[in-house]
Design a protein around this motif. Structure first.
Motif, PDB file in Angstrom:
ATOM      1  N   ARG A 108      19.112 -36.247 -33.003  1.00 11.17           N
ATOM      2  CA  ARG A 108      18.884 -35.958 -31.434  1.00 11.17           C
ATOM      3  C   ARG A 108      20.030 -35.860 -30.394  1.00 11.17           C
ATOM      4  O   ARG A 108      21.200 -36.317 -30.377  1.00 11.17           O
ATOM      5  CB  ARG A 108      18.116 -37.277 -30.987  1.00 11.17           C
ATOM      6  N   TRP A 109      19.093 -35.090 -29.347  1.00 17.35           N
ATOM      7  CA  TRP A 109      20.338 -34.280 -28.348  1.00 17.35           C
ATOM      8  C   TRP A 109      19.879 -35.813 -27.104  1.00 17.35           C
ATOM      9  O   TRP A 109      18.779 -35.371 -26.898  1.00 17.35           O
ATOM     10  CB  TRP A 109      19.420 -33.329 -27.971  1.00 17.35           C
ATOM     11  N   VAL A 110      20.704 -36.276 -26.274  1.00 14.23           N
ATOM     12  CA  VAL A 110      20.994 -36.697 -25.529  1.00 14.23           C
ATOM     13  C   VAL A 110      21.519 -36.595 -24.622  1.00 14.23           C
ATOM     14  O   VAL A 110      22.430 -36.098 -24.333  1.00 14.23           O
ATOM     15  CB  VAL A 110      21.247 -38.200 -26.023  1.00 14.23           C
ATOM     16  N   ASP A 111      21.063 -37.250 -23.388  1.00 17.97           N
ATOM     17  CA  ASP A 111      22.413 -37.007 -21.887  1.00 17.97           C
ATOM     18  C   ASP A 111      22.206 -38.255 -21.335  1.00 17.97           C
ATOM     19  O   ASP A 111      22.376 -38.891 -22.310  1.00 17.97           O
ATOM     20  CB  ASP A 111      20.770 -36.417 -20.867  1.00 17.97           C
ATOM     21  N   ALA A 112      22.753 -37.767 -20.551  1.00 16.82           N
ATOM     22  CA  ALA A 112      23.877 -39.610 -19.496  1.00 16.82           C
ATOM     23  C   ALA A 112      23.047 -40.722 -19.851  1.00 16.82           C
ATOM     24  O   ALA A 112      23.446 -41.583 -20.370  1.00 16.82           O
ATOM     25  CB  ALA A 112      24.514 -39.241 -18.754  1.00 16.82           C
ATOM     26  N   GLU A 113      21.558 -40.426 -19.438  1.00 17.58           N
ATOM     27  CA  GLU A 113      20.938 -41.107 -19.411  1.00 17.58           C
ATOM     28  C   GLU A 113      20.691 -42.438 -20.820  1.00 17.58           C
ATOM     29  O   GLU A 113      20.495 -43.356 -20.483  1.00 17.58           O
ATOM     30  CB  GLU A 113      19.076 -41.459 -18.308  1.00 17.58           C
TER      31      GLU A 113
END
Ligand code: CDP
Length: 138
Positions: A108-113
């Protein structure tokens, strides 16, 4: 100098990839061993004798995710592992393909949060500051 397994002063390297695309970082969910199964890591693996870390990491990512990549700069600190190994992270760019969980439970791709809330394998948690900074630089 001889650098074969078990005959070297240098620890064997395990290379892990910080793949960032469109401001998000790719995480891969481990299937084993039991105490790490279900946790998320930067994909990668052991560098083989005769391989450069860049070549070995690109090979691991081809095998694990089915993608072609360009391995860039190292980030974060070395993490000593059991068995005379050392874990190192590299910034990696996707060249072609869409990452698939060929050897993981999921990707999965995640942002900083989302990264801050992800259940990472303990070794990779030490890189959280650098990974967060990397995401925020995009
Ligand atoms: O796939 P291969 O057997 O080459 O390597 P691996 O089993 O994925 O990783 C070798 C060792 O590095 C294991 O102890 C993993 O838990 C560790 N590792 C880690 O702590 N963090 C990563 N991002 C990748 C590997």
């Amino acid at each position: 100098m001889q650098t074969g397994a078990g005959n070297s002063a240098e620890p064997r390297e395990v290379a892990a990839a910080a793949i960032v695309d469109a401001g998000r970082l790719l995480l891969a969910q481990r299937v084993s061993p039991p105490h790490l199964a279900g946790l998320w890591e930067l994909p990668g693996g052991k560098i083989e004798a005769g391989e450069t870390p860049a070549d070995g990491l690109a090979r691991e990512l081809r095998e694990e995710l089915g993608v072609e990549t360009v391995v860039g700069a190292r980030i974060g600190s070395d993490v000593p592992l059991a068995g005379a190994m050392v874990l190192r992270a590299y910034v990696v760019e996707l060249k072609s393909g869409t990452p698939e969980a060929l050897e993981h439970a999921a990707v999965r791709w995640v942002d900083a949060e989302q990264l801050a809330g992800a259940d990472l394998v303990p070794n990779d948690e030490v890189w959280l500051p650098e990974l967060t900074a990397l995401l925020e630089s995009f």
